[in-house]
Write a protein that holds these residues in place. Structure first.
Motif, short mmCIF file in Angstrom:
data_model
loop_
_atom_site.label_atom_id
_atom_site.label_comp_id
_atom_site.label_asym_id
_atom_site.label_seq_id
_atom_site.Cartn_x
_atom_site.Cartn_y
_atom_site.Cartn_z
N THR A 155 -33.57 38.71 -20.32
CA THR A 155 -33.38 37.69 -21.17
C THR A 155 -34.37 36.73 -21.54
O THR A 155 -35.19 36.63 -20.61
CB THR A 155 -32.18 37.00 -20.83
OG1 THR A 155 -30.98 37.66 -20.51
CG2 THR A 155 -31.84 35.81 -21.83
N ASP A 205 -31.67 40.55 -24.24
CA ASP A 205 -31.07 39.33 -24.96
C ASP A 205 -32.03 38.12 -25.19
O ASP A 205 -33.09 38.20 -24.72
CB ASP A 205 -29.92 38.81 -23.86
CG ASP A 205 -28.69 39.84 -23.79
OD1 ASP A 205 -28.44 40.56 -24.43
OD2 ASP A 205 -27.96 39.70 -22.87
N GLY A 207 -27.71 35.97 -27.36
CA GLY A 207 -26.92 37.22 -27.85
C GLY A 207 -27.88 38.35 -27.80
O GLY A 207 -29.17 38.12 -27.17
N PRO A 208 -27.70 39.58 -27.72
CA PRO A 208 -28.60 40.68 -28.09
C PRO A 208 -29.74 40.40 -29.03
O PRO A 208 -29.28 39.61 -30.16
CB PRO A 208 -27.60 41.95 -28.50
CG PRO A 208 -26.44 41.36 -28.06
CD PRO A 208 -26.25 39.90 -28.19
N THR A 247 -29.44 38.06 -32.74
CA THR A 247 -29.81 36.82 -32.73
C THR A 247 -31.29 36.44 -33.08
O THR A 247 -31.21 35.22 -33.56
CB THR A 247 -29.73 36.50 -31.14
OG1 THR A 247 -28.66 36.72 -30.48
CG2 THR A 247 -30.07 34.82 -30.76
#
Length: 251
Positions: A14, A191, A204-205, A209
């Motif tokens: 992320t 993410d 989000g992914p 995003t």
């Protein structure tokens, strides 16, 4: 930061994205209890981290800060051994299992033949890999990284991020990393958490995003986001400027 709520998925990278001062580093420190959380709570697998001892938390979450320093005379092997202190009793020495972890950490980052080298003899990319090896020696499943490719040239940026991808895909780690380069985030992250002024703008992914609207809301710039060769590309647009008068200097 206020009214901030975010969940990080296991087993992915992320990327935390946002302008300087928006709260990215503070968010990482809040997860580690390095700064106080005045309202709400931080949970790890449903458990409030306030109920975890420092050593228990260190066994589960490792942290690579934005700036890392060590004495020039310290060897790479000595640096990596520091990662084992989070899991040991204060007066306990490294066990055979610890030594295996140290060797594995150096092998994973590709520095297994350099344990005897002093840190000041390593290149910038090797030093960053060395700090990652120290974090790996902590043997935590979750790794938080604050700008892990800061100050590195393009070659080393890609090398370090490829290593981070391997930690996730081969070794099952979960990584949350602050990144400034939108294209690096698009190329390597699963993410994205986009932040501005201490709040979450979007999460989000990557492909859902990282778009023109969110980039405008977060950074205040227009950008073209498109796919090229199967990869997402972010291209900020140059702002139109009023032509300025030429300056001239006369002796």
């Amino acid at each position: 930061m206020s009214d901030l709520s975010v969940t990080f998925r296991r087993g992915v990278l992320t990327a935390l994205i946002g302008p300087n001062g928006c709260g990215k580093s503070t968010l990482l420190k809040a997860i580690l209890r390095l700064v106080d959380v005045s309202n709400g709570k931080v949970t790890l697998d449903g458990q409030d981290i306030e109920t975890l001892g420092r050593r228990d938390l260190a066994r589960r979450v490792a942290y690579l800060p934005q700036e890392s320093a060590c004495p020039d005379y310290m060897t790479l092997g000595e640096l990596v051994e520091l990662g084992g202190h989070a899991r040991r009793m204060l007066l306990g020495g490294p066990s055979d299992e610890d030594r295996r972890l140290f060797a594995d950490a150096l092998r994973i980052v590709g520095l297994e033949k350099m344990a005897h080298r002093q840190m000041n003899t390593l290149s910038g990319g090797q030093r960053q890999r060395a700090w990652i090896a120290m974090v790996l020696a902590q043997n935590a499943d979750i790794i938080l990284m604050d700008e892990p490719v800061n100050h590195l040239d393009v070659t080393y940026q890609y090398s370090v991020l490829e290593l981070i991808r391997d930690l996730i895909e081969t070794h099952g780690k979960t990584v949350v990393a602050v990144l400034h380069d939108l294209n690096l985030a698009a190329a390597f992250a699963d993410d994205v958490v986009m932040m501005a002024e201490g709040r979450i703008v979007s999460v989000g992914p990557v492909r859902e995003t990282l778009d023109e609207g969110n980039i405008r809301r977060v950074f205040g710039v227009d950008a073209d986001v498109f796919e090229r060769g199967g990869r997402l590309v972010c291209l900020p647009q140059r702002a139109e400027r009023t032509p300025s008068r030429h300056l001239s200097f006369h002796p």
